[in-house]
Enzyme design. Structure first.
Site, PDB file in Angstrom:
ATOM      1  N   GLY A 155     -15.418  11.017 -98.703  1.00 56.77           N
ATOM      2  CA  GLY A 155     -16.306  11.263 -99.828  1.00 56.77           C
ATOM      3  C   GLY A 155     -15.718  11.908-101.055  1.00 56.77           C
TER       4      GLY A 155
ATOM      5  CD  GLU B 119     -15.225   9.341 -90.726  1.00 63.45           C
ATOM      6  OE1 GLU B 119     -16.121   9.099 -91.562  1.00 63.45           O
ATOM      7  OE2 GLU B 119     -15.436   9.384 -89.515  1.00 63.45           O
ATOM      8  N   PRO B 120     -11.250   9.633 -95.507  1.00 67.05           N
ATOM      9  CG  PRO B 120      -9.165  10.242 -96.375  1.00 67.05           C
ATOM     10  CD  PRO B 120      -9.992  10.290 -95.125  1.00 67.05           C
TER      11      PRO B 120
ATOM     12  NE  ARG C  91     -15.712   6.647-104.284  1.00 68.34           N
ATOM     13  CZ  ARG C  91     -16.691   5.750-104.514  1.00 68.34           C
ATOM     14  NH1 ARG C  91     -16.520   4.840-105.442  1.00 68.34           N
ATOM     15  NH2 ARG C  91     -17.819   5.798-103.841  1.00 68.34           N
TER      16      ARG C  91
ATOM     17  CB  CYS D 201     -26.453 -17.704-114.539  1.00 71.26           C
ATOM     18  SG  CYS D 201     -25.244 -18.962-114.892  1.00 71.26           S
TER      19      CYS D 201
END
Ligand code: LLP
Length: 421
Positions: A239, A275-276, A278, A346
């Site tokens: 996180g 638990e990284p 990002r 679109c």
């Protein structure tokens, strides 16, 4: 810090010009830097030096096997959230005893897969899941190592779609019920309770919510130990956020985070898992796209590029900001202009940025989305029948395609036509 820098007026991925990759694979594409991935992993690993620990990369952020292998060879474990991720981690050579299985909805089939192939622990999120895990393990003559994910009811102060630690979120069991749930788990012969798990959200830009949650975990550890449970492992989730906009205040560093973990939990003598996702992969990847048209609207100019929301959904889904930079470095003194940067899909939602200041660009110019390594390629789809874009990994002056672009035929031939048609 990442390894995407301008040299001699051109953007490089380590020692490879980004334009050379575009020439080789076409646009759009994702490119990752090995040095950046390893640097970020090491920041976490070093932050917990001296503490018994394992950094389990949350592979949902970017799960190409070449990325997994790069990190696993450096000593990373993996945090998986599906049978598919488990199989991918195994295929990349990660041993079962370095894989943790998270997620609120593990099916019996997924549980079986992990028990068969070997698993470090299941992070269990509910009583019904415990019942299935217990029965499955017993039927296989196994005992499943588990931590129980508690929901500490803290506000992660992040985007609502990626906050997980409030009581209204679907994750974990309420901390107020922890004692009874641990008691139940201890009575199940198919489970071996080994610790506590917590994860409060993603893209956190302050340490305070983590601190609050970890204080509660520390207290709970003492309480559960007094109840007779063995608590020897704490999984603290991931996180920690990354700076998406260069001029923004940077989130805390892994070293600050590590120091805080020691301060709050060091005295308990537990093995620590984090638990990284990002922070390891985010700034280790770019999405590179080519300008197709510059279109003049009534009150604004549109930069229409060949990448779209199906390739990078974060802006459309979370109003996320990504730095978008020209691959050819802007000469000093060039006056910037304002563009809305959009893809060809679109939907008006296929907008990457509004009123973004950029140097004047023309059809054929390349642009790079920074911080696109995490939750980029993994969240892409073939919406509008746009084939998944390729992934490329750079290592010093070498690059390799680690997932190639499917042909139109490959994409189309995944459909099958029923015999009555
Ligand atoms: N552990 C668990 C149990 C998680 O659910 C997550 C992320 C992580 C670890 C890794 O969190 P990180 O270190 O990457 O923040 N698609 C969203 C992010 C979703 C995060 C989901 N869970 C985005 O693009 O912002």
């Amino acid at each position: 810090m990442d390894h995407f820098l301008y040299k001699n007026g051109a953007l490089y991925a380590e020692d490879v010009p980004v334009s050379a990759i575009a020439d080789a694979v076409g646009t759009p594409f994702y490119v990752y830097s090995t040095a950046t991935l390893l640097r970020h992993f090491k920041l976490f690993d070093d932050a917990l030096e001296g503490v018994d620990h394992l950094v389990c990369y949350a592979m949902k952020a970017a799960s190409n096997q070449a990325i997994l292998k790069t990190l696993a060879q450096a000593g990373a474990g993996m945090d998986v959230v599906s049978g598919g991720e488990y199989m991918r981690a195994k295929a990349a050579g990660v041993p079962g005893d370095r894989i943790v299985f998270s997620g609120v909805g593990k099916t019996a089939a997924e549980i079986r897969l992990a028990l068969e192939g070997g698993i470090r622990q299941f992070n269990v999120e509910s009583e019904p899941e415990m019942v299935v895990l217990d029965a499955t393990a017993q039927a296989m003559g196994k005992v499943a190592p588990v931590t129980i994910r508690i929901n500490p009811d803290v506000d992660a102060k992040t985007h609502a779609k990626i906050a997980t630690g409030k009581s209204e979120n679907k994750f974990g069991i309420p901390i107020s019920r922890a004692r009874e749930v641990y008691r139940l788990a201890a009575s199940m012969p198919g489970l071996e309770v080994i610790g506590i798990d917590v994860h409060i959200g993603s893209q956190l830009t302050e340490l305070a919510p983590f601190e609050l949650a970890y204080e509660k975990v520390a207290e709970l550890t003492e309480v559960l130990r007094a109840d007779g449970h063995t608590i020897r492992r704490l999984d603290l989730g991931g996180g920690l956020g990354i700076p998406y906009a260069r001029d923004n205040q940077a989130p805390p560093l892994p070293s600050d985070y590590g120091a805080m973990v020691r301060r709050k939990l060091g005295h308990l003598g537990c093995e620590i898992e984090i638990e990284p996702g990002r922070l390891i992969a985010g700034n280790a990847g770019l999405m590179v796209s080519e300008v197709i048209y510059v279109k003049s609207g009534e009150d604004r100019d549109f930069l229409i590029i060949d990448g779209a929301m199906n390739d990078l959904i974060r802006p459309a889904m979370y109003e996320a900001y990504h730095d978008i930079v020209p691959v050819k470095e802007t000469a000093a003194g060039v006056e910037q202009v304002r563009y809305d940067i959009v893809g060809p899909v679109c939907e008006s939602g296929d907008t990457f940025a509004r009123a973004r200041m950029m140097p004047p660009l023309a059809a054929g110019d390349l642009v790079a989305f920074r911080s696109a390594g995490a939750y980029g390629a993994v969240m892409s789809s073939e919406y509008n029948s746009r084939p998944l874009i390729p992934e490329v990994l750079v290592h010093n002056d070498q690059f390799a395609v680690i997932r190639r672009r499917p042909t139109f035929d490959e994409m189309i031939n995944r459909d099958t036509i029923p015999e009555w048609l």
